[in-house]
Design a protein around this motif. Structure first.
Motif, PDB file in Angstrom:
ATOM      1  N   GLU A 152       7.506   1.628   7.499  1.00 27.10           N
ATOM      2  CA  GLU A 152       7.074   1.432   6.119  1.00 27.10           C
ATOM      3  C   GLU A 152       8.024   2.082   5.126  1.00 27.10           C
ATOM      4  O   GLU A 152       8.187   1.601   4.000  1.00 27.10           O
ATOM      5  CB  GLU A 152       5.657   1.983   5.924  1.00 27.10           C
ATOM      6  CG  GLU A 152       4.580   1.166   6.621  1.00 27.10           C
ATOM      7  CD  GLU A 152       3.184   1.605   6.225  1.00 27.10           C
ATOM      8  OE1 GLU A 152       3.067   2.391   5.259  1.00 27.10           O
ATOM      9  OE2 GLU A 152       2.226   1.153   6.867  1.00 27.10           O
ATOM     10  N   ARG A 155      10.710  -0.409   4.246  1.00 25.59           N
ATOM     11  CA  ARG A 155      10.176  -1.758   4.093  1.00 25.59           C
ATOM     12  C   ARG A 155      10.962  -2.531   3.023  1.00 25.59           C
ATOM     13  O   ARG A 155      11.098  -2.066   1.890  1.00 25.59           O
ATOM     14  CB  ARG A 155       8.705  -1.685   3.710  1.00 25.59           C
ATOM     15  CG  ARG A 155       8.063  -3.026   3.417  1.00 25.59           C
ATOM     16  CD  ARG A 155       6.588  -2.835   3.109  1.00 25.59           C
ATOM     17  NE  ARG A 155       5.846  -2.496   4.308  1.00 25.59           N
ATOM     18  CZ  ARG A 155       4.627  -1.966   4.305  1.00 25.59           C
ATOM     19  NH1 ARG A 155       4.032  -1.689   3.157  1.00 25.59           N
ATOM     20  NH2 ARG A 155       4.019  -1.707   5.442  1.00 25.59           N
ATOM     21  N   GLY A 200       5.930  -7.923   6.829  1.00 25.99           N
ATOM     22  CA  GLY A 200       6.463  -6.574   6.721  1.00 25.99           C
ATOM     23  C   GLY A 200       7.173  -6.280   5.422  1.00 25.99           C
ATOM     24  O   GLY A 200       7.728  -5.189   5.251  1.00 25.99           O
TER      25      GLY A 200
END
Length: 486
Positions: A152, A155, A200
């Motif tokens: 993350e 990302r 994602g």
């Protein structure tokens, strides 16, 4: 439950009817209730600074990689293949056909820009989920398991330009998917909300158009030209404000549009380029700023074609996995036409009159071949497969055959009621001219056969897609006469 969808059957009769209804509804909606203006009113943009989520100018090493892909979201296999390429940490494409792969490789981009038509055939929530989100999610997290392509913290971001297929529900589901983010203003009883995460990647848009600040004086504008090239006034105001107040003098601009109008414009129909000719001048026309338009990108046509006008590249790159469009019909010679506005960067004089423009297909460096994919020869060979159209699209063939048989039955019924004779016997007597005249005479014996003739004639006229009415009538009417007489 999510489904791995096949490629869209564009000539499936049920699919054609559903798409036609969607197109009609979206055209009426876009004409009388433009959702872009409602979103602009509901999501005002602060005028003190650019949205920080759209500012990529301060990257750690001064570089930023941006991926651009258009016309994805058709069948599972091609969409998933493209999504895998976009998710790969590094790609090693070949510099030329049969050549060696580029050793350094191309890294995965920090920003992915979708150039339009993220879903086919229509913009329903189910189609978006199955044909676009599902394959992109699967490429990021195979099998829905814990393994991902990145964490993350790293990302990438995602921005999307709507195409005509995204507009087939009036942008309802496009806004829900890509423009979910809200920004709380002082004094408002609201909460800030992040955008969706798709494959994602984080979405940040609050409208169907956006401006991204890139490193080293570059900017990228993603525009929304609706269904027929119409740019709403709030969008024009937004980009004019960006160019005048946020872009530093001498900025360089990449413009992403919904349709490659440079492919469609001709000398006898210059109006095709009217909307884009205005849009491409918004930044260069700001006095004292000296902004330069450097590149124009679009999808919509599912091939690669690079056009040029005095060194400025206009690139059609709709290679996101949808069915392939031909290239051999593109003009070989430069296309000359006139527009109300001059080229980007040239001074506009309202008393000057129309300005001359010229687009020509560019050439590949070194080989001098046309910058097209597929090339014209490959395009002709692939198009030759249409000789098997009736067998590959048997449902449409059967539907048309049923329609013709019904019409013939009506003619036979009319003849038996009037003369007590059967249709084959009546058409055999006399010359070919007599048979054709008799055939058309029977077509107007009853209201049903007359209605079918009128409806079919109107359909041939509509689908002729020729701008001048008399030429359209000639081509469409001639097609109707031949088909009904055959």
């Amino acid at each position: 439950m999510r489904l791995k969808m096949p490629m869209v059957g564009w000539f499936d009769p049920a699919q054609l009817i559903q798409t036609a209804i969607r197109v009609l509804i979206s055209s009426l909606f876009g004409e009388f209730a433009d959702r872009r203006e409602a979103f602009a009113a509901a999501n005002p943009i602060k005028d003190d600074k650019l949205d920080e989520r759209c500012d990529y100018s301060a990257t750690p090493d001064g570089d930023l990689w941006v991926d651009y892909v258009a016309d994805t979201g058709d069948g599972w296999n091609p969409t998933f293949a493209i999504a895998q390429l976009l998710a790969a940490k590094q790609l090693h494409p070949r510099a030329s056909a049969g050549g060696e792969a580029i050793e350094a490789g191309l890294p995965r981009a920090q920003v992915l820009v979708l150039g339009g038509d993220q879903v086919y055939p229509t913009a329903s929530q189910e189609d978006y989920d199955n044909r676009f989100v599902y394959p992109f999610d699967e490429a990021y997290r195979p099998g829905g398991g814990p393994e991902t392509m990145w964490d993350e913290k790293h990302r990438p971001d995602l921005f999307a330009v709507p195409g005509n297929h995204d507009w087939y529900d009036g942008l309802k589901n496009f806004f829900h998917l890509f423009c979910r983010r809200t920004i709380k203003s002082d004094g408002e009883a609201e909460i800030s909300r992040n955008g969706n995460v798709i494959g994602g990647r984080q979405t940040h848009q609050t409208r169907s158009y956006f401006a991204l600040k890139l490193p080293k004086g570059w900017w990228l504008w993603g525009t929304d030209s609706q269904l027929a090239g119409y740019i709403d006034q709030p969008q024009v105001d937004f980009f004019q404000y960006v160019a005048q107040c946020w872009m530093e003098p001498g900025s360089k601009l990449i413009l992403c549009t919904g349709t490659p109008d440079w492919e469609y414009v001709r000398g006898d129909k210059p109006g095709t380029y009217e909307g884009l000719s205005y849009l491409e001048r918004l930044a260069p026309a700001v006095r004292g700023k000296n902004h330069k338009l450097k590149l124009v990108l679009s999808g919509d046509s599912h091939h690669y074609a690079r056009f040029q006008e005095q060194g400025l590249n206009y690139i059609t790159c709709g290679g996101g996995g949808a069915f392939l469009h031909p290239t051999h019909q593109l003009p070989k010679e430069p296309v000359d036409f006139q527009t109300r506005f001059p080229r980007p960067g040239e001074t506009f004089d309202p008393d000057h009159g129309p300005y001359d423009r010229r687009f020509a297909i560019g050439t590949k460096e070194g080989s001098g071949e046309e910058a097209l994919f597929p090339d014209r020869n490959a395009s002709r060979k692939l198009t030759a497969g249409n000789i098997l159209f009736a067998f590959r699209n048997w449902k449409l063939t059967a539907t048309l055959a049923a329609g013709y048989l019904f019409f013939i039955w009506l003619l036979d019924f009319n003849l038996r009621v009037s003369d007590g004779e059967r249709l084959p016997a009546a058409l055999v007597d006399g010359s070919l001219r007599d048979a054709i005249m008799r055939y058309w005479e029977l077509g107007f014996y009853s209201p049903w056969s007359t209605i079918l003739l009128i409806v079919s004639g109107a359909a041939y006229y509509y689908f002729a897609e020729i701008e001048k009415p008399w030429k359209r009538l000639l081509v469409g009417g001639g097609h109707a006469l031949v088909s009904r007489s055959a």
